[in-house]
Each structure stands twice: as structure tokens, then as C-alpha cells.
Design an enzyme around this catalytic site. Structure first.
Site: not given
Length: 262
Positions: A92, A135
Site C-alpha cells: 500500500d 493505491e
């Protein structure tokens, strides 16, 4: 009426392929075999490109969620049958919302593309890099022994940390990632959901411990005995015991050996 199926000739014009070609775009369409000289090859190339398009994230070029799910299921099946190892990394981008808020979503897209390229430079041809969503990325690493898992994750972390993403003349942006990892359970038919959840728990630990770091779950001890391995295979209920003889070499092999297993 003879009952024999009749094949009706169909032209490419009748198929109305304009929509498909528009999806592929000019670059991909330009590389197709000429429709006039090789209509079958032209159509097959369109089908192949559309299949590839359906499995790729349009922004980053990574495998998309559909392809990722397929790969996970395949790896879980392989590990359950062979006792081999496989590592799942969930990755992440740290503080990505701040990037979008301060610089706009266009810059956010540039960052995601740069991160994807950095991650792709760290994986082997046999690995799968996917955009999991937003993301967050994921990497499936078959045959990644626990002794190397931390090193692989550290290489990924450093590759992203070293990025300098140009966002304007004379202006660059740096980002970091947090990484969580979990190994598939050997000789156990687990589920995609559980494997992802275990890796996600480690990702949460990496985030809560300061970000730009790695947390990998220790490989669970799922060692089984030779007798337990036999229970993984269903014998012939007719009374034929030859199956046991056929698999005797497999059961006698060291744990993690794939000799004799497809």
C-alpha cells in the site's frame, strides 16, 4: 434434410468490429494482421488482444483484480497438492490521499504508474504483480522460500523509496510503501479470502508501526505425515489398491518435493 450442420460464411464486415477496435486503440489495432489478406488471423488477434485487455489494469498495466483472483486460486491449489511454498505480498502506498489532495488526481495517477514500474522491476517472470485496488498492489510469488521472502519484500520497499516522480518542471515527488506478507498453507486447501486477510493483517501492522516497513507472517507449520498425505487423495472405492502403489514414491518424498506431482 440430412442433419449435417451447415457453416454459413460470415464476413468481418458483418461482425461489426468497430467497437472492439476502438477498445484496443490505435497502437494495438495497427499491429493486427491485415483483414483483407488474413481474415481469420485478424479476428483471432482481435480476440487475443481483448482477452489481454480484460485482464489488465488500464492505468498501470498490471494484472487486474480478475486475473489476481485466478492466480491466487491456482497457487492455493498447487500448494495444497504439492506442499510447495508461495508468498503473497500486499503493498500500500503510504499517505496516498495526501498526494491527491495536494497535487490532484492526475499526479496521483503518475505516482501509481511509477510505483507499478518499480514493483515490476522487482519481480520474476513467474511472479504476478496486480493492482488490488486504489493505491494498493499485490504480488504473488510462487516457490519463494521463507529465507528469501524478507529480502524480496525489502527489495520492493527500497525500489519505491528510491523513486523520484517528476510532477512539474523542477519538481519531484517521493513516496514510500508499507508491505504485509503471508505464506500459503502447505498441504491444506485454504481459500483466497483467508490468504488475503492474513497478508492484510500484516500490512495493517506495518502501517501501525510507522509505515515504510515490512511485516511478514512466519510461515505456519502445516507439516503432515506420510499417512496424512495419503488422506489427501481419494482411493478407488472398487477395492483397487493400485492407487496406493502409484503414489508411494510421492508419499515417501521429502516434504515440499513435487516429484511425481503434476
Amino acid at each position: 434434410m440430412t442433419g449435417t450442420a451447415t457453416t454459413l460464411p460470415i464476413t468481418l464486415h458483418q461482425l461489426r468490429l468497430d467497437g472492439a477496435l476502438a477498445l484496443l486503440g490505435k497502437e494495438e489495432s495497427a499491429g493486427l494482421p491485415p483483414a483483407d489478406h488474413d481474415p481469420s488471423g485478424h479476428l483471432q488477434a482481435i480476440i487475443d488482444e481483448l482477452c489481454n485487455l480484460s485482464l489488465r489494469d488500464p492505468l498501470t498495466g498490471c494484472a487486474n483484480r480478475r486475473q489476481f483472483d485466478t492466480i491466487l486460486d491456482r497457487e492455493l491449489d498447487r500448494v495444497a497438492r504439492s506442499g510447495d511454498v508461495a508468498l503473497l505480498l500486499m503493498i500500500d502506498v503510504d499517505h496516498f490521499k495526501r498526494v491527491n489532495d495536494l497535487h490532484g488526481h492526475n499526479v496521483g495517477d503518475l505516482v501509481l504508474q511509477a510505483v507499478a514500474q518499480a514493483l515490476n522491476s522487482c519481480v520474476r517472470p513467474m511472479d504476478t504483480l496486480a493492482r488490488y485496488g486504489g493505491e494498493e498492489f499485490a504480488i504473488v510469488l510462487p516457490a519463494c522460500q521463507p529465507a528469501y521472502g524478507q529480502n524480496v519484500a525489502e527489495r520492493v520497499r527500497k525500489a519505491v523509496e528510491a523513486l523520484r516522480v517528476p510532477i512539474a518542471p523542477g519538481q519531484e515527488l517521493t513516496v514510500t510503501v508499507s508491505i504485509g506478507g503471508a505464506y500459503a498453507l502447505q498441504w491444506i486447501r485454504s481459500t483466497r479470502k483467508l490468504w488475503i486477510e492474513r497478508a492484510d493483517q500484516q500490512l495493517y501492522q506495518a502501517k501501525s508501526h510507522g509505515r515504510n516497513r515490512i511485516e511478514i507472517e512466519q510461515q505456519p507449520d502445516s507439516t503432515v505425515t506420510a499417512e496424512e498425505k495419503k488422506l489427501l487423495f481419494v482411493p478407488d472405492l472398487t477395492g483397487d489398491t493400485s492407487w496406493s502403489e502409484d503414489w508411494s514414491d510421492v508419499f515417501a518424498a521429502p516434504l515440499g518435493s513435487t516429484d511425481g506431482v503434476n
